[in-house]
Enzyme design. Structure first.
Site, PDB file in Angstrom:
ATOM      1  N   ASP A  81      54.197 118.188  29.038  1.00  0.00           N
ATOM      2  CA  ASP A  81      54.351 119.238  30.041  1.00  0.00           C
ATOM      3  C   ASP A  81      53.288 120.493  29.409  1.00  0.00           C
ATOM      4  OD1 ASP A  81      55.680 118.796  32.639  1.00  0.00           O
ATOM      5  OD2 ASP A  81      57.526 119.090  31.718  1.00  0.00           O
ATOM      6  N   LYS A  98      58.817 111.118  39.792  1.00  0.00           N
ATOM      7  CA  LYS A  98      58.090 110.829  38.230  1.00  0.00           C
ATOM      8  C   LYS A  98      58.303 109.226  37.802  1.00  0.00           C
ATOM      9  CE  LYS A  98      58.047 115.688  37.523  1.00  0.00           C
ATOM     10  NZ  LYS A  98      58.441 116.969  36.793  1.00  0.00           N
ATOM     11  N   GLN A 139      63.418 117.859  32.440  1.00  0.00           N
ATOM     12  CA  GLN A 139      63.176 118.986  34.143  1.00  0.00           C
ATOM     13  C   GLN A 139      63.839 120.119  33.818  1.00  0.00           C
ATOM     14  OE1 GLN A 139      61.259 117.612  36.669  1.00  0.00           O
ATOM     15  NE2 GLN A 139      61.880 119.486  37.645  1.00  0.00           N
TER      16      GLN A 139
END
Ligand code: NAP
Length: 296
Positions: free
Chosen positions: A120, A53, A97
């Site tokens: 997200d 990422k 994460q």
């Protein structure tokens, strides 16, 4: 005739070029898009996702603020990092994460993220907005699946889509997105899971089958009709002694026989996977664009 393979790498590359162009334009106007990344602990899979990422951010011209915290970080210290990123004007998207260590309440962490930076799309505010059809950050993997369909010229509206898997990060949101009254929706959607009796009786009726079960061979060729579109979200490690590392990656579908029967198929790897990070960049860019417009 074998199915056309949907090349996720190629579609992701084209989208990342579009994102880079727009990121450079915003940067020149003083609004470089920025992503705050938080990784807790040393889990190798999470570390490699986060590194990918960060690399993608750099290549797309995004600013990234990386925060690596020890596995025993307290929930309060983790929330303090999220709050610092919430307050930082250079940051337009925050990615924590998952999974987090067991002593941390994931729900509380997701709630701490400013919904306007929740790229997200996991904050209940964004989940709710997406469901009621308001503008919201759309979770990256489901969003990537929709882009793969759209950019491959596959008709969604009026199609019967069968989704196998009902997780909050893939199955449920992809079903909700495709059922929306929207130019990239308007499908009739059936959602299957471990409580479904005879999944094949549903998948055989589908124009498009999306499988996100996390189990190899969940979908076999006898479970689809001739010419169906098959999107394989699954990523599984399958023992393979012929490989140096002792395993290979496989999706959730019985790939070779399905290739002979379907009209379009996504491979694993190289199908849905590359789209997930791309949509994270896309959402961060969108967030920066919205902020720039609100300052204009
Ligand atoms: P998850 O949270 O484990 O959910 C799996 C879902 O599939 C559950 O709803 C489960 O049903 C259902 N299921 C499992 N086995 C089934 C079966 N035999 N028949 C019918 N339904 C079944 O998994 P997830 O997070 O959604 O991920 C799914 C897969 O996609 C995994 O392989 C994951 O690694 C992969 N993934 C890939 C990406 C990417 O970027 N390519 C991103 C996210 C996930 P119940 O609810 O009844 O238990």
């Amino acid at each position: 005739m074998p199915a056309q393979i949907i090349d996720g790498k190629q579609i992701a590359k084209a989208m990342r070029e579009e994102i880079r162009e727009e990121a450079l334009r915003l940067t020149a106007a003083g609004h470089q898009p920025g992503l705050g990344v938080v990784l807790v602990g040393e889990d190798p899979a999470s570390q490699s996702y986060v590194s990918a990422k960060e690399k993608a951010c750099e290549e797309a011209g995004l600013y990234s603020d990386d925060n690596r915290l020890p596995a025993d970080v307290s929930e309060a210290d983790l929330i303090a990092v999220v709050e610092r990123l919430n307050a930082d004007e250079r940051i337009h998207g925050i990615l924590v994460q998952l999974p987090l260590p067991a002593h941390i309440n994931e729900g509380r962490i997701l709630l701490a993220i400013d919904p306007d930076k929740d790229v997200d799309g996991f904050h209940p505010m964004n989940v709710g907005k997406m469901l009621i059809g308001e503008k919201a950050f759309i979770p990256c993997t489901p969003h990537g699946v929709v882009q793969l369909l759209v950019r491959s010229g596959i008709t969604i509206a009026g199609s019967h889509v069968v989704v196998v898997g009902r997780s909050n990060i893939v199955g449920k949101p992809v079903a909700a997105l495709l059922a929306r009254k929207h130019e990239h929706g308007n499908a009739t959607v059936t959602l299957c899971h471990t409580g479904t009796k005879d999944i094949g009786s549903f998948t055989r009726q589908a124009d498009i089958v999306i499988v996100a079960a996390g189990r190899p061979n969940t979908l076999t060729a006898d479970m689809i009709r001739e010419g169906a579109v098959v999107i394989d979200v699954g990523v599984n490690r399958v023992t393979d002694e012929t490989r140096k590392r002792g395993y290979r990656l496989a999706g959730d579908v019985d790939y070779e026989p399905i290739l002979e029967k379907a009209s379009f198929v996504t491979p694993v790897p190289g199908g849905v996977g590359p789209m997930t990070i791309t949509m994270l960049l896309f959402n961060t860019l969108e967030s920066a664009r919205m902020r720039a417009e609100s300052h204009a």
